[in-house]
Motif scaffolding. Structure first.
Motif, PDB file in Angstrom:
ATOM      1  N   THR A  10       1.307  -1.350   0.175  1.00 16.41           N
ATOM      2  CA  THR A  10      -0.194   0.346  -0.202  1.00 16.41           C
ATOM      3  C   THR A  10       0.860   1.319   0.794  1.00 16.41           C
ATOM      4  N   LYS A  11       2.377   1.519   0.358  1.00 17.12           N
ATOM      5  CA  LYS A  11       2.698   2.337   0.551  1.00 17.12           C
ATOM      6  C   LYS A  11       3.489   2.587  -0.776  1.00 17.12           C
ATOM      7  N   VAL A  38      -5.162   4.744   4.179  1.00 19.35           N
ATOM      8  CA  VAL A  38      -4.987   3.965   2.616  1.00 19.35           C
ATOM      9  C   VAL A  38      -5.625   3.876   1.860  1.00 19.35           C
ATOM     10  N   ARG A  41      -4.626   6.021  -0.726  1.00 16.98           N
ATOM     11  CA  ARG A  41      -3.070   5.635  -1.491  1.00 16.98           C
ATOM     12  C   ARG A  41      -3.297   3.871  -2.404  1.00 16.98           C
ATOM     13  N   THR A  77      -2.821  -5.512   8.463  1.00 16.04           N
ATOM     14  CA  THR A  77      -2.200  -5.256   6.527  1.00 16.04           C
ATOM     15  C   THR A  77      -2.651  -6.264   6.165  1.00 16.04           C
ATOM     16  N   ASP A  80      -5.419  -4.566   4.514  1.00 19.07           N
ATOM     17  CA  ASP A  80      -5.568  -3.566   3.785  1.00 19.07           C
ATOM     18  C   ASP A  80      -4.345  -4.837   1.995  1.00 19.07           C
TER      19      ASP A  80
END
Length: 176
Positions: A10-11, A38, A41, A77, A80
């Motif tokens: 996600t980053k 998020v 993103r 996490t 996501d």
């Protein structure tokens, strides 16, 4: 024809484009998101992937690493990453591209970065091995730093995206 390989996060999402006939590396990069939220993103990643696909008419298939939900110590996490996986599939559906999903252990076995040992299952070892393999195959100068800093940026996301695409190339040379 070309293969788009994706190492989703996600980053920082790594991507690569490989020639499906020769295995040659056509392009690679990193989609770095800037939003705090998020979901924002994910929109950034969606837009960039769509742009990559529309700017590369030769992409015939997308390959992405599966989300090993049970291996995440942080449930958020895993959740996501699962949602991001759906975003990637949505781009593929929209662009009429097939999407192949590889379990991490599968693509690592195909490209020869997993040695079958307990040590070889450690995250840092897997990342460093991926960077070494890509440097060896494609004569790149990628680096891996276990802790990214402002001064040192790791190339493991790009390396893994390249190897995910390479696994599909190696397994399906005649079929793609």
């Amino acid at each position: 024809m070309e293969i788009l390989g994706i190492d989703a996060a996600t980053k920082k999402t790594g991507y690569s484009i490989l020639n499906s006939e020769t295995g040659d590396l056509v392009d690679y990069g990193l989609i770095e998101t800037s939003s705090v939220d998020v979901r924002d993103r994910m929109k950034e990643i969606y837009s960039k992937l769509k742009e990559i696909i529309t700017n590369n008419d030769n992409i015939k298939v997308v390959v992405v690493e599966d989300v090993p939900v049970n291996n995440h110590s942080n449930l958020k996490t895993g959740k996501d990453l699962s949602i991001l996986h759906g975003v990637i599939l949505g781009v593929c559906f929209e662009q009429h591209l097939p999407c192949v999903v590889y379990a991490p252990s599968s693509w690592r076995s195909v490209v020869g970065t997993y040695d079958g040992t307990r040590q070889g299952m450690k995250r840092e070892v897997q990342k460093q091995t991926a960077v070494n393999k890509v440097n060896e195959i494609y004569n790149l100068d990628f680096n891996y730093y276990p802790r990214d800093t402002k001064k040192n940026k790791s190339d493991d996301d790009k390396a893994e995206a390249i190897l995910i695409a390479r696994a599909l190339y190696l397994e399906n040379k005649e079929e793609i």
